[in-house]
Design a protein around this motif. Structure first.
Motif, mmCIF file in Angstrom:
data_model
loop_
_atom_site.group_PDB
_atom_site.id
_atom_site.type_symbol
_atom_site.label_atom_id
_atom_site.label_comp_id
_atom_site.label_asym_id
_atom_site.label_seq_id
_atom_site.Cartn_x
_atom_site.Cartn_y
_atom_site.Cartn_z
ATOM 1 N N ILE A 140 -21.927 27.595 86.775
ATOM 2 C CA ILE A 140 -20.570 27.193 86.383
ATOM 3 C C ILE A 140 -20.591 25.798 85.763
ATOM 4 O O ILE A 140 -20.007 25.566 84.704
ATOM 5 N N GLU A 141 -21.323 24.867 86.405
ATOM 6 C CA GLU A 141 -21.436 23.512 85.839
ATOM 7 C C GLU A 141 -22.006 23.562 84.426
ATOM 8 O O GLU A 141 -21.537 22.870 83.515
ATOM 9 N N ALA A 142 -23.033 24.393 84.253
ATOM 10 C CA ALA A 142 -23.674 24.482 82.932
ATOM 11 C C ALA A 142 -22.690 24.995 81.887
ATOM 12 O O ALA A 142 -22.642 24.498 80.759
ATOM 13 N N TYR A 143 -21.870 25.991 82.255
ATOM 14 C CA TYR A 143 -20.917 26.527 81.288
ATOM 15 C C TYR A 143 -19.768 25.556 81.020
ATOM 16 O O TYR A 143 -19.285 25.479 79.900
ATOM 17 N N LEU A 144 -19.339 24.816 82.040
ATOM 18 C CA LEU A 144 -18.295 23.803 81.799
ATOM 19 C C LEU A 144 -18.803 22.803 80.766
ATOM 20 O O LEU A 144 -18.076 22.411 79.850
ATOM 21 N N GLU A 145 -20.082 22.421 80.908
ATOM 22 C CA GLU A 145 -20.665 21.467 79.976
ATOM 23 C C GLU A 145 -20.805 22.091 78.583
ATOM 24 O O GLU A 145 -20.476 21.485 77.574
ATOM 25 N N ARG A 146 -21.297 23.317 78.576
ATOM 26 C CA ARG A 146 -21.526 24.024 77.317
ATOM 27 C C ARG A 146 -20.228 24.205 76.524
ATOM 28 O O ARG A 146 -20.210 24.102 75.316
ATOM 29 N N LEU A 155 -12.005 27.620 81.757
ATOM 30 C CA LEU A 155 -13.319 28.238 81.562
ATOM 31 C C LEU A 155 -13.257 29.736 81.863
ATOM 32 O O LEU A 155 -13.766 30.560 81.096
ATOM 33 N N ILE A 156 -12.595 30.078 82.983
ATOM 34 C CA ILE A 156 -12.490 31.490 83.373
ATOM 35 C C ILE A 156 -11.800 32.285 82.260
ATOM 36 O O ILE A 156 -12.217 33.390 81.910
ATOM 37 N N THR A 157 -10.734 31.711 81.685
ATOM 38 C CA THR A 157 -10.022 32.423 80.615
ATOM 39 C C THR A 157 -10.937 32.642 79.410
ATOM 40 O O THR A 157 -11.008 33.741 78.858
ATOM 41 N N ILE A 209 -19.523 34.678 86.998
ATOM 42 C CA ILE A 209 -18.685 33.504 87.270
ATOM 43 C C ILE A 209 -17.259 33.930 87.613
ATOM 44 O O ILE A 209 -16.670 33.445 88.580
ATOM 45 N N ILE A 210 -16.719 34.862 86.838
ATOM 46 C CA ILE A 210 -15.348 35.325 87.087
ATOM 47 C C ILE A 210 -15.268 35.962 88.478
ATOM 48 O O ILE A 210 -14.364 35.680 89.268
#
Ligand SMILES: [Zn+2]
Length: 220
Positions: A140-146, A155-157, A209-210
């Motif tokens: 999740i941290e990686a995707y928030l950064e990405r 992010l979820i949306t 993640i979702i």
């Protein structure tokens, strides 16, 4: 000689303590791996023994690495149950290999920073640089950064589009509340992930993640 076997030969030249053998689906590169690197003026030297599996599908498939001499401290948690090293979050490693599809860069990059962190931890009982949490929280941290977001709901949306739960439409407002149209904002990276050759990977991460997010919400 194939491109991959040429790469393996180059690895052996640069790392003379390593040897390689053919496996059915790629190469097993094994032997002594010397760590001799420095971060923030703290040089560390250490010796590890690695077994690295490089798939014929490299760089689409990320190499796996194990340490077989037992030199990693037991309380260093970045090792999977099957003993493979957790070299980073898979989307980071895919991005790395997409830019630098080289086994040598992989050894000098993620593998070396893994061992640097392990040796540092052995000496100081803490880690040298900010690193991701283990497991799904780290993803999740990686995707928030990405996606350059700080709001998990946004992010979820966005990930719901990547997962195929929502259908992409470029003219709607971007879920990040920038006020821009989706196609002029995060729609670009969402589309990139949707059409990437590694779409299955991104889709799986999105669904994980979702699922994790809503399970956790349900627990409260
Ligand atoms: Zn946006």
């Amino acid at each position: 000689m194939s491109e991959l076997s040429k790469q393996v030969q180059d690895v052996l030249k640069l790392y003379p303590d390593l040897s390689a053998k053919d496996t059915n689906n790629g190469y097993l590169i094994s032997g002594r791996f010397i760590l001799n690197s420095e971060f923030s003026e703290i040089p560390l030297y250490d010796e590890y023994f690695i077994e690295m599996n490089v798939s014929l599908k490299f760089p689409t498939v990320i190499p796996t690495v194990r340490e077989v001499s037992g030199n990693i401290p037991e309380d260093f948690e970045h090792i999977y149950e099957n003993k493979e090293l957790c070299l980073g979050v898979s989307c980071d490693l895919y991005d790395f290999l997409a830019c630098r599809p080289s086994i040598i860069d992989f050894l000098n990059g993620p593998v070396t920073s893994f061992f640097y962190t392990a040796s540092y931890f052995k000496r100081y009982k803490t880690v040298p640089y900010g690193e991701r949490s283990h497991g799904i929280e780290g993803i999740i941290e990686a995707y928030l950064e990405r996606y350059q977001l700080s709001d998990i709901m946004q992010l979820i949306t966005l990930l719901a589009y990547v997962a195929g739960i929502y259908k992409y439409r470029g003219h709607i407002l971007c879920p990040c509340n920038s006020g821009k149209k989706f196609r002029n904002c995060h729609g670009q990276i969402v589309l990139q992930d949707l059409t990437s050759s590694r779409n299955e990977r991104f889709k799986k991460d999105a669904i994980d993640i979702i699922g994790y997010y809503f399970n956790k919400k349900g627990e409260r």
